[in-house]
Write a protein that holds these residues in place. Structure first.
Motif, PDB file in Angstrom:
ATOM      1  N   LYS A   2      -4.993  -0.021   7.070  1.00  0.00           N
ATOM      2  CA  LYS A   2      -4.172  -1.132   7.536  1.00  0.00           C
ATOM      3  C   LYS A   2      -3.705  -2.018   6.375  1.00  0.00           C
ATOM      4  N   LYS A   3      -4.587  -2.244   5.391  1.00  0.00           N
ATOM      5  CA  LYS A   3      -4.221  -3.061   4.234  1.00  0.00           C
ATOM      6  C   LYS A   3      -3.090  -2.401   3.441  1.00  0.00           C
ATOM      7  N   ALA A   4      -3.175  -1.097   3.281  1.00  0.00           N
ATOM      8  CA  ALA A   4      -2.152  -0.378   2.518  1.00  0.00           C
ATOM      9  C   ALA A   4      -0.792  -0.489   3.199  1.00  0.00           C
ATOM     10  N   ILE A   5      -0.763  -0.339   4.494  1.00  0.00           N
ATOM     11  CA  ILE A   5       0.505  -0.448   5.237  1.00  0.00           C
ATOM     12  C   ILE A   5       1.058  -1.861   5.127  1.00  0.00           C
ATOM     13  N   ARG A   6       0.182  -2.848   5.248  1.00  0.00           N
ATOM     14  CA  ARG A   6       0.616  -4.244   5.134  1.00  0.00           C
ATOM     15  C   ARG A   6       1.165  -4.539   3.742  1.00  0.00           C
ATOM     16  N   ASN A   7       0.533  -3.993   2.709  1.00  0.00           N
ATOM     17  CA  ASN A   7       0.994  -4.216   1.339  1.00  0.00           C
ATOM     18  C   ASN A   7       2.338  -3.540   1.091  1.00  0.00           C
ATOM     19  N   VAL A   8       2.522  -2.332   1.596  1.00  0.00           N
ATOM     20  CA  VAL A   8       3.813  -1.647   1.448  1.00  0.00           C
ATOM     21  C   VAL A   8       4.902  -2.426   2.186  1.00  0.00           C
ATOM     22  N   LEU A   9       4.598  -2.886   3.384  1.00  0.00           N
ATOM     23  CA  LEU A   9       5.556  -3.701   4.139  1.00  0.00           C
ATOM     24  C   LEU A   9       5.881  -4.981   3.392  1.00  0.00           C
ATOM     25  N   ALA A  10       4.891  -5.594   2.761  1.00  0.00           N
ATOM     26  CA  ALA A  10       5.106  -6.821   1.985  1.00  0.00           C
ATOM     27  C   ALA A  10       6.077  -6.569   0.841  1.00  0.00           C
ATOM     28  N   ILE A  11       5.890  -5.468   0.145  1.00  0.00           N
ATOM     29  CA  ILE A  11       6.771  -5.133  -0.979  1.00  0.00           C
ATOM     30  C   ILE A  11       8.196  -4.882  -0.491  1.00  0.00           C
ATOM     31  N   ILE A  12       8.325  -4.106   0.561  1.00  0.00           N
ATOM     32  CA  ILE A  12       9.665  -3.789   1.084  1.00  0.00           C
ATOM     33  C   ILE A  12      10.373  -5.057   1.538  1.00  0.00           C
ATOM     34  N   LEU A  13       9.686  -5.896   2.305  1.00  0.00           N
ATOM     35  CA  LEU A  13      10.311  -7.139   2.778  1.00  0.00           C
ATOM     36  C   LEU A  13      10.640  -8.076   1.626  1.00  0.00           C
ATOM     37  N   GLY A  14       9.760  -8.157   0.643  1.00  0.00           N
ATOM     38  CA  GLY A  14      10.026  -9.006  -0.518  1.00  0.00           C
ATOM     39  C   GLY A  14      11.255  -8.552  -1.286  1.00  0.00           C
TER      40      GLY A  14
END
Length: 145
Positions: A2-14
């Motif tokens: 779950k952390k990995a998915i959240r971090n990838v989403l954070a990068i994409i949105l940023g």
């Protein structure tokens, strides 16, 4: 996982939201600070050919676009990231800086602008954005106790 998915989403949105801010400022900059007389900014070739006509005031919005785009991207990324918030904020800064380096080869901008842009618009703004996100995160965790 779950952390990995959240971090990838954070990068994409940023990256996406930082780019939206960047392009929004670039697109509106010509309405606020008029391009030089005789400059064709509608095409890349025209922009390159007329770059010698630009004054310092014509570089305000490109600098703001780079700095604020990086800042917003870093804030968003650090707010959403599950961990390593400052590392991800700096990653956004480094990614935008890579774009700035590429642009410095594509556009014949004055040396003073390239140095200012590369030194002040990316990594420092990523740091400020990451620090703001950490402060907001800290505040929100303290008020939820």
């Amino acid at each position: 996982m779950k952390k990995a998915i959240r971090n990838v989403l954070a990068i994409i949105l940023g990256l996406v939201l930082g780019s939206v801010v960047n392009m929004g400022l670039i697109m509106t900059g010509g309405d606020v600070v008029s391009p030089p007389q005789g400059a064709d900014i509608t095409t890349m070739e025209g922009l390159k050919a007329s770059m010698h006509l630009f004054e310092a005031k014509n570089f305000i919005f490109p600098f703001l676009a780079h700095a604020l785009g990086t800042f917003v991207g870093a804030v968003i990324t650090a707010l959403i990231a599950a961990n390593y918030k400052m590392r991800y904020a700096f990653g956004i800064g480094a990614t935008f800086m890579l774009g700035g380096i590429i642009n410095s080869f594509l556009f014949p901008a004055p040396s003073w602008f390239i140095v200012l842009d590369l030194m002040a618009a990316y990594i420092p703004m990523a740091w400020f954005g990451g620090k703001l996100a950490l402060a907001l995160h800290q505040k929100s965790t303290n008020t939820n106790l």
